[in-house]
Every structure is written in structure tokens, then in C-alpha cells.
Design a protein around this motif. Structure first.
Motif, PDB file in Angstrom:
ATOM      1  N   THR A 267       0.846  -1.202   0.000  1.00 23.24           N
ATOM      2  CA  THR A 267       0.000   0.000   0.000  1.00 23.24           C
ATOM      3  C   THR A 267       0.878   1.248   0.000  1.00 23.24           C
ATOM      4  O   THR A 267       1.185   1.813   1.052  1.00 23.24           O
ATOM      5  CB  THR A 267      -0.920   0.014   1.231  1.00 23.24           C
ATOM      6  N   PRO A 268       1.318   1.692  -1.178  1.00 22.17           N
ATOM      7  CA  PRO A 268       2.177   2.875  -1.254  1.00 22.17           C
ATOM      8  C   PRO A 268       1.488   4.120  -0.703  1.00 22.17           C
ATOM      9  O   PRO A 268       0.256   4.263  -0.788  1.00 22.17           O
ATOM     10  CB  PRO A 268       2.456   3.022  -2.752  1.00 22.17           C
ATOM     11  N   ASP A 269       2.272   4.998  -0.136  1.00 21.85           N
ATOM     12  CA  ASP A 269       1.783   6.270   0.395  1.00 21.85           C
ATOM     13  C   ASP A 269       2.387   7.390  -0.443  1.00 21.85           C
ATOM     14  O   ASP A 269       3.582   7.657  -0.373  1.00 21.85           O
ATOM     15  CB  ASP A 269       2.201   6.408   1.858  1.00 21.85           C
ATOM     16  N   LEU A 270       1.551   8.033  -1.255  1.00 23.25           N
ATOM     17  CA  LEU A 270       2.042   9.093  -2.136  1.00 23.25           C
ATOM     18  C   LEU A 270       2.122  10.442  -1.442  1.00 23.25           C
ATOM     19  O   LEU A 270       2.706  11.383  -1.995  1.00 23.25           O
ATOM     20  CB  LEU A 270       1.150   9.213  -3.383  1.00 23.25           C
ATOM     21  N   GLY A 271       1.569  10.553  -0.227  1.00 21.98           N
ATOM     22  CA  GLY A 271       1.586  11.831   0.470  1.00 21.98           C
ATOM     23  C   GLY A 271       0.712  12.854  -0.234  1.00 21.98           C
ATOM     24  O   GLY A 271       0.005  12.553  -1.193  1.00 21.98           O
ATOM     25  N   ARG A 272       0.791  14.088   0.229  1.00 26.43           N
ATOM     26  CA  ARG A 272      -0.029  15.142  -0.390  1.00 26.43           C
ATOM     27  C   ARG A 272       0.690  15.705  -1.618  1.00 26.43           C
ATOM     28  O   ARG A 272       1.921  15.740  -1.674  1.00 26.43           O
ATOM     29  CB  ARG A 272      -0.314  16.255   0.613  1.00 26.43           C
ATOM     30  N   ALA A 273      -0.102  16.159  -2.580  1.00 29.77           N
ATOM     31  CA  ALA A 273       0.457  16.746  -3.792  1.00 29.77           C
ATOM     32  C   ALA A 273       1.103  18.085  -3.483  1.00 29.77           C
ATOM     33  O   ALA A 273       0.596  18.870  -2.681  1.00 29.77           O
ATOM     34  CB  ALA A 273      -0.638  16.920  -4.842  1.00 29.77           C
ATOM     35  N   ARG A 274       2.264  18.348  -4.113  1.00 25.87           N
ATOM     36  CA  ARG A 274       2.984  19.604  -3.905  1.00 25.87           C
ATOM     37  C   ARG A 274       3.111  20.318  -5.246  1.00 25.87           C
ATOM     38  O   ARG A 274       4.000  20.016  -6.029  1.00 25.87           O
ATOM     39  CB  ARG A 274       4.378  19.361  -3.333  1.00 25.87           C
ATOM     40  N   ASP A 275       2.240  21.258  -5.504  1.00 25.35           N
ATOM     41  CA  ASP A 275       2.264  22.024  -6.746  1.00 25.35           C
ATOM     42  C   ASP A 275       2.390  21.067  -7.939  1.00 25.35           C
ATOM     43  O   ASP A 275       1.581  20.173  -8.085  1.00 25.35           O
ATOM     44  CB  ASP A 275       3.400  23.050  -6.738  1.00 25.35           C
ATOM     45  N   ASP A 276       3.431  21.270  -8.762  1.00 20.42           N
ATOM     46  CA  ASP A 276       3.621  20.412  -9.932  1.00 20.42           C
ATOM     47  C   ASP A 276       4.702  19.362  -9.702  1.00 20.42           C
ATOM     48  O   ASP A 276       5.222  18.770 -10.652  1.00 20.42           O
ATOM     49  CB  ASP A 276       4.014  21.264 -11.159  1.00 20.42           C
ATOM     50  N   HIS A 277       5.047  19.113  -8.433  1.00 14.27           N
ATOM     51  CA  HIS A 277       6.111  18.154  -8.142  1.00 14.27           C
ATOM     52  C   HIS A 277       5.724  16.746  -8.606  1.00 14.27           C
ATOM     53  O   HIS A 277       4.800  16.141  -8.069  1.00 14.27           O
ATOM     54  CB  HIS A 277       6.401  18.144  -6.634  1.00 14.27           C
ATOM     55  N   GLU A 278       6.380  16.259  -9.634  1.00 16.01           N
ATOM     56  CA  GLU A 278       6.173  14.909 -10.181  1.00 16.01           C
ATOM     57  C   GLU A 278       4.695  14.613 -10.439  1.00 16.01           C
ATOM     58  O   GLU A 278       4.205  13.515 -10.162  1.00 16.01           O
ATOM     59  CB  GLU A 278       6.756  13.855  -9.231  1.00 16.01           C
ATOM     60  N   SER A 279       3.984  15.584 -11.018  1.00 19.22           N
ATOM     61  CA  SER A 279       2.547  15.423 -11.235  1.00 19.22           C
ATOM     62  C   SER A 279       2.242  14.278 -12.209  1.00 19.22           C
ATOM     63  O   SER A 279       1.303  13.492 -12.006  1.00 19.22           O
ATOM     64  CB  SER A 279       1.926  16.726 -11.749  1.00 19.22           C
ATOM     65  N   ALA A 280       3.046  14.148 -13.265  1.00 18.47           N
ATOM     66  CA  ALA A 280       2.807  13.074 -14.244  1.00 18.47           C
ATOM     67  C   ALA A 280       3.075  11.718 -13.609  1.00 18.47           C
ATOM     68  O   ALA A 280       2.305  10.755 -13.815  1.00 18.47           O
ATOM     69  CB  ALA A 280       3.696  13.289 -15.467  1.00 18.47           C
ATOM     70  N   LEU A 281       4.138  11.603 -12.828  1.00 16.93           N
ATOM     71  CA  LEU A 281       4.447  10.341 -12.163  1.00 16.93           C
ATOM     72  C   LEU A 281       3.375  10.004 -11.140  1.00 16.93           C
ATOM     73  O   LEU A 281       2.945   8.848 -11.026  1.00 16.93           O
ATOM     74  CB  LEU A 281       5.817  10.428 -11.486  1.00 16.93           C
ATOM     75  N   ARG A 282       2.906  11.003 -10.404  1.00 19.56           N
ATOM     76  CA  ARG A 282       1.853  10.776  -9.420  1.00 19.56           C
ATOM     77  C   ARG A 282       0.603  10.238 -10.106  1.00 19.56           C
ATOM     78  O   ARG A 282      -0.032   9.277  -9.615  1.00 19.56           O
ATOM     79  CB  ARG A 282       1.539  12.086  -8.687  1.00 19.56           C
ATOM     80  N   ALA A 283       0.227  10.834 -11.228  1.00 20.00           N
ATOM     81  CA  ALA A 283      -0.961  10.377 -11.948  1.00 20.00           C
ATOM     82  C   ALA A 283      -0.809   8.933 -12.411  1.00 20.00           C
ATOM     83  O   ALA A 283      -1.742   8.137 -12.341  1.00 20.00           O
ATOM     84  CB  ALA A 283      -1.225  11.295 -13.134  1.00 20.00           C
ATOM     85  N   ALA A 284       0.411   8.582 -12.864  1.00 20.04           N
ATOM     86  CA  ALA A 284       0.649   7.217 -13.316  1.00 20.04           C
ATOM     87  C   ALA A 284       0.569   6.227 -12.167  1.00 20.04           C
ATOM     88  O   ALA A 284      -0.036   5.148 -12.285  1.00 20.04           O
ATOM     89  CB  ALA A 284       2.026   7.140 -13.976  1.00 20.04           C
TER      90      ALA A 284
END
Length: 428
Positions: free
Chosen positions: A405-422
């Protein structure tokens, strides 16, 4: 230590070089940089200029005697450089075409440094090396003791790397094999290259061995080589060692049983070289290393799961390794994938790739800077999450990694937005 009491003596370089010395298979090739070879020449010339009648000590040389021959255990680089200096002083033809190996580079530097000096000076320096340059000659008839000194510091050199020590250990275990088999093992090993071998053991096999047991993997060193010494048939075997010896000895029979089935051959290799079990010492170790190098390259050449996400370019894991920003997390992912295929083959592989990719790359999304400590904590299970390696070690089914169960944490502006979406699309 089985050092022969009558074989510890100070000898001249000329006397030592005149002996029948042999460079054993386990020694690494000549590796001194041209500047190091040149420094030895300059030190000798300075000592000669200061007092041509005084002895100049160049350190100790350790030899292992067996069957009437002397193997150079410690001092190979120094002795080869002394020999090249003598050849250069004599004006011997040392041309080697267009090659640019360390030994050719050293020869060229030495020849240039001696260019222009008179024949009288050449002869004087050569005589000084033969008669006044001294080395402490230590002879042992104990192969184990000879092996234990490999990691000592060479003159102006460097200690042997851990994988060099493993090569030496397993070659000694091949005593009953033919010289042809030993030579073939050494050739395959050397062709792989020191950099690839160091990467295989330091970045992957050592970490897998530690992380799968829930242990920290701070860095592979000479103190860790016991992890890969394997089961030796020359020593007293415990019941556990006997089991592994019997199990692994029968695997080549399975490979020969269905030689035309490439899938079975691949699975048999994984079965034979289980990372959860010790390898057989000797030839089997070299075969395991060669297979693991091939398997790692196969995985590196595969498309990254990130490439399956819409609007992302098709890229292999090898491409990701070249980007410093993603190198650590890609290495973690490849280590987990190498361990997965070793445990479960290609069973449920596509789903496993997504699960392991999301688990490894959560650090790249969650943290602004990924350091080794973060990688180590996640992989060994010291973080708040399960270790993928521990899960796989204790499972019989590859689907176990889908419990991560990976924990992606909270989104930070555009930090790795494409990777986060994937990663979110992969179920993280």
C-alpha cells in the motif's frame, strides 16, 4: 599462519624478478594509472640520485608456494611496473599497436619519462634497481592465509574490491576442475567488466540478501562476502548445507531433461540459483553470476510501467537509470523485480510490475530529495510500510506484492505530477 620461517627475507628486485613467478587467475588485471607507475620510477631515480649505495625498500611481496611454483598474492602491480621500468631502461620494444589498456598507457609514460637520458644513466638506474631496490619476500604455503591478505593496501594502489575477493575464493574452490574450466570462468568474469560486477553485487544481490531478511544494507564491503561464499563440498556440511547441496546439484539434470524448452530452461536457472539459498561454491558461483547479469540486463531493457500510462513516451528502465533524479528509485524497483522473477518467475508479472513500481517510486513522489537512507528504510521494512522483499521471501505466490500500500503523500504544486498520476492509475 603458515608463513615459512626460512622464507621471510629482504631480497633485491633483480633477485625476485629472476624467480619463476606466476600471476594466478584470481588476480585482477594490471590497473595502475600512468601517474602511479611514473611516481614509482621517479621515487627510484630520486633515491638513486641521493645515495646510489644505500638500499631503497619498496615494501613487502607475498607469495603462495604450491607444486613448486610461486603465485603472486600481494605485490603484482608493483612487480609488473618494476619489470616495465627495466624494459624501458633497456630500450626494449614494448609497442602494442593502438591498444589503450592500463599496462600500455603505463609503458608509454615510462618510455617518455626516460627519453633523452644517457645510456650511462640508464645502466646505472637499472643496476640500482637490480641490486639496491629491496623488497621483503614473504612465502606462505597456506592458500587460505594467502586469500586473507588480498584486501590489504597495495603500494600506491587500492584494495581488491569485494567481487575480486569472491572471484578468488570461488576459483580456489575449483581446485579439482581442469585449467580449461578455470580459464573459461575467468574469461567470462573479466569480460563482464569490474563496473558491471560491482553493480550486480553492491546494488542488487547484496541489497536483496539483506533487505529480504528485513536487515539494513548500508554498503557492500569485504566484510560482507560471506553472504556469497556458498556451500563448499570441501568442508563439513550441516544438515541445511547438505539439503542445498543436494537440491542444487540436481537442477542441471532438469535443464538437460527438457533442453528444447526455453521457458523451462529460464525457470530452471532461477530454481538453480535461488537468491534465498546459498549457491554451490566454485564453478556454480560463476554460472550464477553470469545468469544474474543476463537477467538484470533483460529487466533493464524492458519498458518501464510508467510508459504504459497515456501520453508518456515508451522508455526502458535503462533510460531511467541514466537520470540522476530517478536512479535510486529505479535501482530499488529493479532489485525488487529481479527478486520477484527469481522467486515466482513471470507469474502474474504485469500486475507485479505495477505494484512494485508504485511501491518503489512512491518515494520520488512523496519526497523532494530521495537519499539512500530513505531507500534503505523502505526496503528493509524500517519505515511505516511493509517491505516488498520480506513479503516475497515469505510467500509462495507472486500475488502477495499486490498487498503493498504505497503512500504518495499530499500533492505539492507540480512536483512529479505526471508520475503521481501514473502511480494513482496503477492503484497506489
Amino acid at each position: 599462519m603458515a608463513i615459512l620461517a626460512h622464507e621471510i627475507s629482504a631480497v633485491s628486485a633483480g633477485e625476485l624478478l629472476a624467480q619463476d613467478l606466476r600471476i594466478p587467475h584470481y588476480q585482477r588485471p594490471y590497473s595502475w594509472r600512468p601517474g602511479t607507475a611514473l611516481q614509482l620510477l621517479e621515487d627510484i631515480r630520486d633515491a638513486h640520485a641521493e645515495d646510489p649505495s644505500a638500499p631503497y625498500v619498496l615494501g613487502a611481496v607475498i607469495l603462495h608456494t604450491h607444486d613448486g611454483e610461486f603465485d603472486i598474492v600481494d605485490g603484482q602491480q608493483r612487480l609488473l611496473t618494476l619489470l616495465m621500468i627495466k624494459q624501458s631502461l633497456a630500450g626494449a620494444d614494448q609497442s602494442s599497436g593502438q591498444q589503450s589498456t592500463p599496462i600500455v598507457q603505463a609503458r608509454r609514460v615510462l618510455i617518455r619519462a626516460l627519453d633523452g637520458i644517457s645510456d650511462q644513466e640508464r645502466n646505472a638506474i637499472a643496476e640500482y634497481i637490480d641490486t639496491h631496490c629491496q623488497l621483503v619476500r614473504i612465502v606462505t604455503d597456506d592458500a587460505d592465509e594467502a586469500f586473507r591478505v588480498f584486501d590489504s593496501q597495495n603500494y600506491r594502489g587500492r584494495p581488491l574490491a569485494p567481487h575480486d575477493l569472491l572471484k578468488a575464493h570461488h576459483l580456489r574452490e575449483m581446485d579439482s576442475d581442469s585449467e580449461a574450466l578455470k580459464a573459461a570462468a575467468v574469461e567470462t568474469w573479466e569480460n563482464a567488466g569490474s563496473e558491471r560486477l560491482d553493480e550486480l553485487f553492491s546494488t542488487y544481490l547484496y541489497r536483496i540478501a539483506k533487505w529480504s531478511k528485513g536487515e539494513s544494507a548500508p554498503g557492500f564491503s569485504a566484510h560482507d562476502i560471506d553472504l556469497f561464499k556458498g556451500v563448499s563440498q570441501r568442508t563439513k556440511l550441516t544438515p541445511r548445507a547438505r539439503y542445498h547441496l543436494a537440491a542444487q546439484s540436481v537442477m542441471p539434470l532438469l535443464e538437460a531433461w527438457r533442453p528444447n524448452d526455453s521457458t523451462d530452461e529460464h525457470l530452471n536457472k532461477h530454481s538453480r540459483f535461488q537468491l534465498n539459498a546459498p549457491v554451490l561454491a566454485g564453478r556454480s558461483f560463476f554460472e550464477m553470476t553470469d545468469f544474474m547479469l543476463q537477467e538484470l540486463q533483460r529487466l533493464r531493457d524492458q519498458p518501464s510501467p510508467f510508459s504504459r500510462h497515456p501520453q508518456t513516451p515508451p522508455e526502458t528502465h535503462a533510460t531511467w537509470l541514466k537520470r540522476s533524479r530517478y536512479r535510486k528509485t529505479t535501482e530499488l524497483y529493479l532489485a525488487s523485480l529481479l527478486y520477484y522473477t527469481n522467486c515466482f518467475g513471470d507469474e502474474h508479472l504485469a500486475a507485479a510490475e505495477n505494484a512494485l513500481f508504485a511501491w518503489a517510486f512512491q518515494l520520488r513522489v512523496r519526497l523532494l530529495r530521495v537519499q539512500h537512507a530513505s531507500i534503505n528504510n523502505l526496503a528493509s521494512g524500517n519505515a511505516d510500510q511493509r517491505s516488498a522483499f520480506v513479503l516475497m521471501r515469505n510467500a509462495d505466490d507472486g500475488r502477495v506484492v499486490q498487498r503493498l500500500t504505497p503512500d504518495l503523500g499530499r500533492a505539492r504544486d507540480d512536483h512529479e505530477s505526471a508520475l503521481r498520476a501514473a502511480l494513482e492509475a496503477m492503484g497506489a
